[in-house]
Design a protein around this motif. Structure first.
Motif, mmCIF file in Angstrom:
data_model
loop_
_atom_site.group_PDB
_atom_site.id
_atom_site.type_symbol
_atom_site.label_atom_id
_atom_site.label_comp_id
_atom_site.label_asym_id
_atom_site.label_seq_id
_atom_site.Cartn_x
_atom_site.Cartn_y
_atom_site.Cartn_z
ATOM 1 N N HIS A 130 1.148 -1.112 0.002
ATOM 2 C CA HIS A 130 0.334 -0.499 0.593
ATOM 3 C C HIS A 130 1.066 1.067 -0.252
ATOM 4 C CE1 HIS A 130 -3.184 -3.020 0.360
ATOM 5 N NE2 HIS A 130 -2.868 -3.529 1.857
ATOM 6 N N PHE A 330 -2.210 -2.119 13.555
ATOM 7 C CA PHE A 330 -2.979 -1.775 12.687
ATOM 8 C C PHE A 330 -3.810 -3.564 11.238
ATOM 9 C CE2 PHE A 330 -2.118 -3.308 7.766
ATOM 10 C CZ PHE A 330 -1.895 -1.451 7.238
ATOM 11 N N TYR A 333 -7.038 -2.156 12.922
ATOM 12 C CA TYR A 333 -8.288 -1.081 12.886
ATOM 13 C C TYR A 333 -8.422 -1.692 11.128
ATOM 14 C CZ TYR A 333 -6.317 1.754 16.154
ATOM 15 O OH TYR A 333 -5.487 1.929 17.838
ATOM 16 N N THR A 334 -8.102 -2.219 10.479
ATOM 17 C CA THR A 334 -8.117 -2.651 8.654
ATOM 18 C C THR A 334 -8.787 -3.489 8.932
ATOM 19 O OG1 THR A 334 -6.507 -3.806 8.631
ATOM 20 C CG2 THR A 334 -5.258 -1.728 7.967
ATOM 21 N N GLN A 335 -9.304 -4.167 9.837
ATOM 22 C CA GLN A 335 -10.214 -5.420 9.513
ATOM 23 C C GLN A 335 -11.666 -4.706 10.128
ATOM 24 O OE1 GLN A 335 -9.016 -8.730 11.827
ATOM 25 N NE2 GLN A 335 -7.036 -8.779 10.355
ATOM 26 N N PRO A 337 -12.835 -1.187 10.867
ATOM 27 C CA PRO A 337 -12.661 0.403 10.376
ATOM 28 C C PRO A 337 -13.714 0.925 12.004
ATOM 29 C CG PRO A 337 -12.382 0.403 8.669
ATOM 30 C CD PRO A 337 -12.903 -1.242 9.342
ATOM 31 N N ALA A 348 -9.751 7.782 6.048
ATOM 32 C CA ALA A 348 -9.566 5.934 5.724
ATOM 33 C C ALA A 348 -10.886 6.209 3.697
ATOM 34 C CB ALA A 348 -10.219 5.384 6.255
ATOM 35 N N ILE A 353 -8.177 3.092 3.592
ATOM 36 C CA ILE A 353 -8.715 2.220 5.339
ATOM 37 C C ILE A 353 -6.312 2.269 5.590
ATOM 38 C CG2 ILE A 353 -8.569 0.436 4.606
ATOM 39 C CD1 ILE A 353 -9.283 1.724 7.963
ATOM 40 N N HIS A 354 -5.472 1.606 4.973
ATOM 41 C CA HIS A 354 -4.763 1.115 4.953
ATOM 42 C C HIS A 354 -3.505 2.561 5.470
ATOM 43 C CE1 HIS A 354 -5.870 -2.309 3.354
ATOM 44 N NE2 HIS A 354 -5.302 -3.092 3.830
ATOM 45 N N ALA A 357 -5.020 4.286 9.175
ATOM 46 C CA ALA A 357 -4.486 3.489 10.331
ATOM 47 C C ALA A 357 -3.062 3.388 10.533
ATOM 48 C CB ALA A 357 -4.370 2.072 9.625
ATOM 49 N N CYS A 358 -2.168 4.163 9.264
ATOM 50 C CA CYS A 358 -0.927 4.303 8.788
ATOM 51 C C CYS A 358 -0.303 5.809 9.401
ATOM 52 C CB CYS A 358 -0.364 3.235 7.607
ATOM 53 S SG CYS A 358 1.651 3.738 7.991
#
Length: 383
Positions: A130, A330, A333-335, A337, A348, A353-354, A357-358
């Motif tokens: 990403h 991580f 959050y990504t699974q 949101p 996001a 979203i990646h 979250a990062c």
């Protein structure tokens, strides 16, 4: 007597070296705005960096030791302040622009995530598909996009030279990707000095923290020629090094590295007849450096610190813990949101979203990341 901006610009023109970057010659800001009445453009940049949320958060981010491990170890903020002090000292001796130098120094680690370089490596791995993660790019992202402090634009609207110095921050381990900032050219000499000041600060304060913590033992200093010779000159014995002696030793080591850098860089500039900022940028290699003898000695010091301090079992265990925490955050959050704050959920939708979250994780302090882990995964933790 008052010194308005035009007076300060005239002082720069009269006192800076020909190869220094002058505020009057800046390429300007991305968004036009009035300049300060009593500050140069680079002084304004420096002050804007100082007042960011990202700068304040550095107080609770790892240098080597995680923040909760002791009140006297360096944090990412104190490291940044030491880099700025070293860089200013070198810049002034060489006739460079101290305000541009200080701006780059204060901003160079804004993008560091919690848990230091270990945290950066984890985020880069998690973001591999990403766009990756690099703290230089993240520092630039903070000052151009993530900080929201002005109604007319996102970011801090820093001058081009300040932004270039941030994205082109270079270490012997990483080379910058400076798309949009003349990646085929060298950065200003002010930026190059910050690169060296970063190294110098690492050498001195990591050695100091290693000794203070007990992970490094004073008799080990005799294994490194540079340290052994300096101890001898100061009349100090490694096996009998007490607290005051350690402080004298670290101070003199710092002074030795700064003085060598000033003299060596001056000789390089004279040898290549560098007489303008353009000549600095078009030179095929860096113009700031150490003397050949010190360069070789620092290689030995670097290897010593890596083997005996950075790879010490205690430090490695803390790195393992930080990896576990960031990977779990991580994934959560990504699974799902919806566990993120509303403003991060909104980001996001715009950037994915990646990346959102990062950005959120990268902005965390060590303490907040550990508390957030507890909130998500430890039953009964509601703070």
């Amino acid at each position: 007597m008052l010194f308005a901006r035009q007076d300060l610009l005239a002082q720069e023109d009269g006192h800076l070296a020909p190869y220094a970057v002058r505020s009057s010659q800046t390429r300007g800001r991305a968004y036009p705005e009035p300049e300060s009445r009593y500050r140069t453009p680079f002084q304004k940049d420096r002050d804007r960096v100082n007042h960011t949320t990202a700068f304040r958060r550095l107080q609770y981010k790892t240098q080597v030791f995680v923040n909760f491990e002791g009140d006297y170890y360096r944090t990412r903020l104190t490291h940044t302040l030491e880099v700025a002090q070293v860089a200013r000292s070198i810049a002034r001796a060489l006739g460079l622009n101290p305000d541009l130098t200080e701006t780059i120094a204060l901003a160079h680690d804004l993008g560091h995530p919690p848990f230091g370089h270990a945290g950066e490596a984890v985020l880069n791995e998690l973001m591999r598909e990403h766009g990756g993660f690099d703290h230089n790019k993240q520092s630039l992202r903070i000052v151009t996009h993530l900080e929201k402090r002005y109604p007319g634009f996102r970011g801090l609207n820093l001058c081009w030279e300040s932004r270039e110095g941030i994205i082109k921050h270079e270490t012997r381990y990483t080379l910058p990707e400076a798309e949009g900032y003349e990646p085929h050219l060298r950065p200003s000499l002010e930026a190059q000095i910050v690169n060296l000041a970063d190294e110098i600060a690492y050498y001195a304060h990591d050695l100091d923290d290693g000794l203070r913590s007990g992970l490094l033992r004073p008799p080990q200093l005799g294994e490194v020629e540079l340290l052994r010779d300096l101890l001898g000159e100061l009349g100090l014995r490694p096996e009998g090094l007490e607290e005051l002696g350690r402080r004298v030793f670290i101070r003199e080591l710092l002074g030795l590295l700064i003085t060598d850098t000033i003299h060596a860089t001056h000789q390089i500039l004279q040898a290549h007849r560098i007489e303008s900022p353009e000549a600095v940028r078009h030179h095929p290699g860096p113009l700031a450096g150490y003397s050949p003898g010190l360069t070789q000695q620092l290689e030995h010091l670097r290897a010593f610190l890596y083997e005996n301090f950075y790879q010490h079992p205690y430090v490695v265990r803390q790195v393992g813990k930080s990896r576990f925490v960031l990977e779990r955050l991580f994934a959560a959050y990504t699974q799902e949101p919806r566990v993120l704050p509303r403003e991060v959920q909104k980001a996001a939708q715009e950037e994915g979203i990646h990346r959102a979250a990062c950005d959120y994780i990268a902005g965390m302090t060590d303490r907040f990341a550990l508390d957030e882990y507890a909130r998500l995964f430890e039953p009964g933790f509601y703070r």
